[in-house]
Design an enzyme around this catalytic site. Structure first.
Site, PDB file in Angstrom:
ATOM      1  N   HIS A 116       6.044  -5.176  -4.754  1.00 23.74           N
ATOM      2  CA  HIS A 116       5.100  -6.291  -4.892  1.00 23.74           C
ATOM      3  C   HIS A 116       5.366  -7.361  -3.838  1.00 23.74           C
ATOM      4  O   HIS A 116       6.512  -7.721  -3.582  1.00 23.74           O
ATOM      5  CB  HIS A 116       5.248  -6.882  -6.301  1.00 23.74           C
ATOM      6  CG  HIS A 116       4.234  -7.900  -6.649  1.00 23.74           C
ATOM      7  ND1 HIS A 116       4.561  -9.213  -6.904  1.00 23.74           N
ATOM      8  CD2 HIS A 116       2.888  -7.815  -6.798  1.00 23.74           C
ATOM      9  CE1 HIS A 116       3.466  -9.892  -7.208  1.00 23.74           C
ATOM     10  NE2 HIS A 116       2.440  -9.072  -7.155  1.00 23.74           N
ATOM     11  N   SER A 140      -2.518  -2.871  -6.397  1.00 24.05           N
ATOM     12  CA  SER A 140      -1.861  -3.414  -7.574  1.00 24.05           C
ATOM     13  C   SER A 140      -1.917  -2.374  -8.683  1.00 24.05           C
ATOM     14  O   SER A 140      -2.560  -1.335  -8.550  1.00 24.05           O
ATOM     15  CB  SER A 140      -2.544  -4.710  -8.006  1.00 24.05           C
ATOM     16  OG  SER A 140      -1.879  -5.309  -9.093  1.00 24.05           O
ATOM     17  N   ASP A 174      -7.988 -16.806  -1.358  1.00 27.30           N
ATOM     18  CA  ASP A 174      -7.033 -15.881  -1.983  1.00 27.30           C
ATOM     19  C   ASP A 174      -7.577 -15.568  -3.375  1.00 27.30           C
ATOM     20  O   ASP A 174      -7.600 -16.443  -4.235  1.00 27.30           O
ATOM     21  CB  ASP A 174      -5.646 -16.511  -2.067  1.00 27.30           C
ATOM     22  CG  ASP A 174      -4.579 -15.522  -2.534  1.00 27.30           C
ATOM     23  OD1 ASP A 174      -4.937 -14.390  -2.932  1.00 27.30           O
ATOM     24  OD2 ASP A 174      -3.389 -15.876  -2.499  1.00 27.30           O
ATOM     25  N   ALA A 176      -8.181 -12.437  -6.568  1.00 25.49           N
ATOM     26  CA  ALA A 176      -8.127 -11.101  -7.136  1.00 25.49           C
ATOM     27  C   ALA A 176      -9.555 -10.596  -7.267  1.00 25.49           C
ATOM     28  O   ALA A 176     -10.504 -11.381  -7.279  1.00 25.49           O
ATOM     29  CB  ALA A 176      -7.450 -11.136  -8.508  1.00 25.49           C
ATOM     30  N   LYS A 224     -19.948  -5.757  -8.797  1.00 26.60           N
ATOM     31  CA  LYS A 224     -19.553  -6.282  -7.485  1.00 26.60           C
ATOM     32  C   LYS A 224     -18.031  -6.314  -7.348  1.00 26.60           C
ATOM     33  O   LYS A 224     -17.460  -5.876  -6.342  1.00 26.60           O
ATOM     34  CB  LYS A 224     -20.147  -7.674  -7.272  1.00 26.60           C
ATOM     35  CG  LYS A 224     -21.666  -7.678  -7.217  1.00 26.60           C
ATOM     36  CD  LYS A 224     -22.226  -9.081  -7.031  1.00 26.60           C
ATOM     37  CE  LYS A 224     -23.752  -9.052  -7.014  1.00 26.60           C
ATOM     38  NZ  LYS A 224     -24.333 -10.411  -6.844  1.00 26.60           N
ATOM     39  N   GLN A 307      -8.840 -25.849  -0.636  1.00 25.56           N
ATOM     40  CA  GLN A 307      -8.613 -27.295  -0.640  1.00 25.56           C
ATOM     41  C   GLN A 307      -8.030 -27.770  -1.966  1.00 25.56           C
ATOM     42  O   GLN A 307      -7.260 -28.733  -1.998  1.00 25.56           O
ATOM     43  CB  GLN A 307      -9.918 -28.033  -0.337  1.00 25.56           C
ATOM     44  CG  GLN A 307      -9.719 -29.511  -0.038  1.00 25.56           C
ATOM     45  CD  GLN A 307     -11.003 -30.198   0.398  1.00 25.56           C
ATOM     46  OE1 GLN A 307     -12.101 -29.654   0.248  1.00 25.56           O
ATOM     47  NE2 GLN A 307     -10.870 -31.401   0.939  1.00 25.56           N
TER      48      GLN A 307
END
Length: 349
Positions: A116, A140, A174, A176, A224, A307
């Site tokens: 990982h 993963s 970033d 998942a 999607k 941000q």
């Protein structure tokens, strides 16, 4: 409990080194984990240390890996991780990709046979700091139901992207390919908090708010997210000749065995396209434009991706990083691990 970034990183490093990781590998891994915690991404920070320590101590992470970089073309290569720390291997592989992209404009580097690697935005931001664009995807555990399915096949299969702007600013994504990462379930368990019923399903495939009843996660936006998960698996698994889909090894089973995960870095040098100065100016302009958009009811400001993490960094730098008491107690203790992980990381109680 609040703690400074430096103290947290040092505690993590010492714990991983005590478990058996080389000191320099422990230091770099601690840097990746602290990177996550200081941004409020606690699911990929210090809460992972005891699991890593247990896998290291049991031989499931190679503490003396024979890292090798194989350049397969002017802009391509494969970094062989030899079962070592994914954090270290992914960082070194990104170093190679950045160097190739600076010379040739683009680079694609696969990372094979690793454990990982944590919050993969660490590696894309590594690229942005060198004035190139970074894109990274990785495999993963199979813990996500495909759209229309009732049993897991893919992992959370994250995607990260970073692009540099001016004055150290960068656009950072970033995510998942699930509504939430598995680490968010673990974080809810550690705090004994319920989760939204849109995150996961129980063993019957029904939505659940109990983090201890979770059997599988849900993909974002139905088909999607399912499609994105398959794309990531192709790029970081099948493309590298590694196990894929539900053949990917579990994070929390067989802790004495190497996981043999894959990751893929893509780096693009804007100097070979629009030009670095113009590119960075436009990135900063687009981020400023977004901040000036009229906010919807209930929002005070439109933020560009990443941000919100910058806001957390600023607050934590002033007041210390917030870490759950149980995790701090473990980091400060002499205990390496407690054999506490069953499959999917439930805490044995």
């Amino acid at each position: 409990m609040r703690i400074s970034k430096e103290e947290l990183s040092n505690l993590i490093k010492n714990k991983l080194h005590k478990a058996g990781l080389q000191e320099d590998h422990a230091e770099l891994t601690a840097d990746v984990l602290t990177f996550a915690d200081e941004r409020g991404i606690h699911s990929h920070g210090a809460m992972r240390v005891e699991y890593y320590a247990e896998r290291i101590a049991k031989g499931g992470i190679n503490t003396n890996p024979d890292f090798k970089f194989e350049k397969t073309g002017p802009c391509t290569g494969v970094f062989h991780g030899d079962g070592g720390s994914g954090h270290v291997a992914a960082k070194l592989a990104m170093d190679e990709a950045i160097a190739m992209a600076k010379e040739n404009g683009v680079a694609i580097v696969g990372v094979r046979d690793i454990s990982h690697s944590g919050a993969i935005s660490y590696f894309t931001q590594q690229a942005a700091k060198e004035n190139v664009l970074g894109f990274s995807v990785c495999q993963s555990d199979p813990m996500v139901v495909p759209f229309g399915g009732a049993e897991p096949y893919y992992g959370t299969n994250p995607i990260a992207f970073a692009a540099p702007g001016n004055d150290g600013e960068s656009f950072n994504l970033d995510m998942a390919t699930t509504v939430q990462a598995w680490g968010k379930i673990l974080h809810a368990r550690s705090k004994n908090e319920q989760i939204p019923d849109t995150w996961a399903v129980d063993k019957n495939g029904e939505p659940t708010t109990d983090p201890f009843s979770v059997n599988a996660l849900l993909p974002i936006s139905g088909p999607k997210g399912y499609g994105l998960a398959m794309m990531v698996d192709v790029l970081s698994g099948i493309l590298l000749g590694l196990p894929f889909g539900n053949k990917v090894s579990s994070m929390y089973e067989n802790l004495s065995e190497y996981r043999k995960l894959g990751q893929l870095h893509i780096v693009i040098n804007p100097q070979f396209f629009t030009g670095l100065t113009e590119f960075k100016n436009d990135i900063s302009q687009s981020m400023n434009d977004l901040n000036q958009i009229k906010p919807a009811p209930g929002f005070s400001k439109v933020l560009y991706p990443g941000q919100n993490n910058d806001v957390v960094i600023e607050e934590y730098s002033k007041n210390g990083i917030e870490i759950v008491d149980d995790i701090m107690e473990y980091l400060k203790s002499d205990v390496v691990h407690n054999n506490q992980y069953d499959h999917k990381g439930a805490f044995a109680k």
